[in-house]
Design a protein around this motif. Structure first.
Motif, mmCIF file in Angstrom:
data_model
loop_
_atom_site.group_PDB
_atom_site.id
_atom_site.type_symbol
_atom_site.label_atom_id
_atom_site.label_comp_id
_atom_site.label_asym_id
_atom_site.label_seq_id
_atom_site.Cartn_x
_atom_site.Cartn_y
_atom_site.Cartn_z
ATOM 1 N N HIS A 84 13.679 13.132 45.987
ATOM 2 C CA HIS A 84 13.385 12.391 44.744
ATOM 3 C C HIS A 84 12.427 11.221 44.976
ATOM 4 O O HIS A 84 12.373 10.657 46.074
ATOM 5 C CB HIS A 84 14.687 11.868 44.110
ATOM 6 N N ASP A 95 14.820 6.352 51.130
ATOM 7 C CA ASP A 95 15.782 7.175 50.380
ATOM 8 C C ASP A 95 15.018 8.051 49.391
ATOM 9 O O ASP A 95 14.381 7.540 48.460
ATOM 10 C CB ASP A 95 16.764 6.232 49.660
ATOM 11 N N GLY A 96 15.063 9.352 49.591
ATOM 12 C CA GLY A 96 14.353 10.279 48.703
ATOM 13 C C GLY A 96 12.909 10.460 49.113
ATOM 14 O O GLY A 96 12.480 11.560 49.494
ATOM 15 N N GLU A 127 16.906 10.892 40.426
ATOM 16 C CA GLU A 127 18.120 11.331 41.115
ATOM 17 C C GLU A 127 19.185 10.254 41.092
ATOM 18 O O GLU A 127 20.371 10.535 41.150
ATOM 19 C CB GLU A 127 17.753 11.685 42.574
ATOM 20 N N GLU A 128 18.760 8.993 41.017
ATOM 21 C CA GLU A 128 19.691 7.885 41.240
ATOM 22 C C GLU A 128 20.584 7.562 40.040
ATOM 23 O O GLU A 128 21.660 7.007 40.208
ATOM 24 C CB GLU A 128 18.921 6.619 41.629
ATOM 25 N N HIS A 191 16.440 14.151 54.388
ATOM 26 C CA HIS A 191 16.893 12.893 53.775
ATOM 27 C C HIS A 191 17.488 12.015 54.866
ATOM 28 O O HIS A 191 18.077 12.532 55.819
ATOM 29 C CB HIS A 191 17.972 13.186 52.709
ATOM 30 N N GLN A 194 21.857 7.753 55.371
ATOM 31 C CA GLN A 194 22.336 6.625 54.549
ATOM 32 C C GLN A 194 23.718 6.144 54.975
ATOM 33 O O GLN A 194 24.434 5.539 54.179
ATOM 34 C CB GLN A 194 22.354 6.980 53.056
ATOM 35 N N HIS A 358 22.813 14.304 46.301
ATOM 36 C CA HIS A 358 21.418 14.702 46.539
ATOM 37 C C HIS A 358 21.010 15.774 45.549
ATOM 38 O O HIS A 358 21.843 16.552 45.069
ATOM 39 C CB HIS A 358 21.254 15.239 47.966
HETATM 40 MN MN MN Z 1 18.505 9.863 47.886
#
Ligand code: MN
Ligand code: GLV
Ligand code: MN
Length: 420
Positions: A84, A95-96, A127-128, A191, A194, A358
């Motif tokens: 994303h 992130d993404g 996506e978030e 990805h 995290q 995800h």
């Molecule tokens: Mn993500």
């Protein structure tokens, strides 16, 4: 700890992630929500990177970026690789975004070589769930689930998803055309993990075997505004005090169940003055576990506790479910291929469950989906301190290239190509 080895191609990936992080709604820090103006800058920059490959970027009606790297033969089916392009507020750079930039790096590394399948880079628009509270708007369009109900969800400014799409110059009526056809062979997502697991194991990469389910809800505690100086404590209906008691329950419930995580990430109170007892407290709840039963029982328990706390305090409480997404297993064939590619890259074929949500969990409804995680230094994500080691990015590129070569020569994948 990752070694300090870095390569030009890994550095280039990191530089590109940092460049995209500069396209932000906020002057300080990165925030790029669904189809906000900096999304267009992001699309234009990615299109510029793709242009030397002879690959054109297009944006579908849900705002997702697509770029097709053709196969050796015309009309061959395609493998999607991506992630994303939206971010949380005050986000990190990876992130993404890293998953999209790595997909482009893989195409560059093919150096014009064509595979028996096409590769489609995809950069999901959302996506978030930051702007509309509902995540996965981009990937829902690809599985044919961006329906009327989702289009009418509103942001804090009263703008609907439909309106946001129109304001970006896209036509919501064309969303059905974004749905994947039978020529999509699968979806692969790189990805950052995290979290701290891979770092604690000294592993640069891992295959994801499942993505934990998640529930997202909004709660509103309603009380009565009154004077902070004149209203005795036992005669108050304080919405913030009720919400605070419930937040304690959220933490206790999650602490009591192994693997359960529950978060109140947003809290807004009205009227919001130092000398006024709050009439209203609105909170969000995010609950995750790899067992759907454990997750849904926890949510039911927390709804019950909110009602009990509200009744005891003379308040009322309303809840609204924004998302109830079940745990999704990744495709066993693709996991096996990833493990083989990890071995060839010199990595232990570690498997893990993803606690983060995800796009792969939505795409898995329609096509075989798989993910490769990269170690996240100090496990920090959703924060500007989020980072990735160049040596790990290099390993991810190596692993991705092995994987593409394996799929190109795999009899099982050829069966899938011929069936598509
Ligand atoms: Mn993500
Ligand atoms: C996405 O980052 C999530 O909330 O899991
Ligand atoms: Mn995220």
């Amino acid at each position: 700890m990752p070694t300090t080895v870095s390569t030009n191609r890994a550095d280039k990936v990191i530089d590109r992630c940092l460049r995209l992080a500069s396209f932000s709604e906020d002057s300080e820090g990165t925030r790029r929500t669904f189809l906000s103006p900096p999304t267009r800058d992001c699309h234009l920059e990615i299109a510029r990177w793709l242009s030397p490959l002879g690959v054109q970027a297009r944006i579908d009606a849900a705002g997702n970026l697509h770029a097709l790297y053709p196969a050796a033969q015309a009309n061959a089916p395609h493998l999607l690789i991506g992630s994303h392009l939206d971010t949380v507020p005050n986000a990190g750079a990876y992130d993404g975004i890293l998953g999209v930039v790595l997909a482009i790096a893989l195409l560059e590394e093919l150096q014009g070589r064509k595979l028996p399948f096409a590769v489609e880079v995809v950069g999901f628009s959302e996506e978030e769930g930051v702007r509309f509270g509902t995540p996965f708007i981009g990937s829902c369009a690809l599985v044919g689930r961006l329906d009327q109900k989702l289009l009418e969800v509103h942001d804090a400014q009263g703008i609907s998803v439909r309106k946001a799409i129109e304001e970006f110059g896209l036509n919501p009526e064309e969303i059905p055309q974004a749905e994947l056809g039978n020529d999509a062979l699968g979806y692969l997502e790189f990805h950052i993990e995290q979290g701290p697991v891979l770092e604690s194991l000294s592993q640069p990469l891992a295959a994801v075997d499942a993505i934990a389910g998640q529930s997202r809800l909004e709660f509103t505690f309603l009380g009565r505004a009154n004077h902070a100086g004149t209203t005795p404590m036992h005669l108050r209906c304080d919405a913030i005090a009720g919400a605070a008691e419930w937040i304690g329950a959220v933490e206790r419930v999650a602490q009591g169940v192994p693997g359960l995580v529950a978060t109140v990430g947003k809290l807004e109170a009205k009227p919001g003055a130092v000398n006024v007892i709050a009439a209203e407290a609105c909170l969000t709840l995010d609950v995750r576990h790899s067992s759907d039963d454990v997750r849904t029982h926890a949510v039911e328990d927390l709804i019950r506790q909110a009602q009990e706390i509200a009744a005891r305090r003379g308040l009322s409480v309303q809840e609204n479910t924004l998302l109830s997404q079940r745990t999704i297993a990744m495709d066993p064939f693709l996991i096996g291929e990833i493990e083989q590619a990890l071995r060839k890259t010199g990595c232990k074929p570690h498997r893990m469950v993803s606690g983060a949500g995800h796009d792969a969990m939505i795409l898995a409804e329609k096509v075989p989906a798989a993910m490769i995680f990269l170690r996240t230094p100090r496990g920090i994500s959703h924060d500007p301190a989020e980072s990735v080691a160049a040596a790990d990015v290099e390993k991810a590129i190596e692993c991705g290239l092995h994987l593409l070569d394996q799929l190109a020569s795999s009899p099982e994948f050829h069966k899938r190509i011929n069936r598509a």
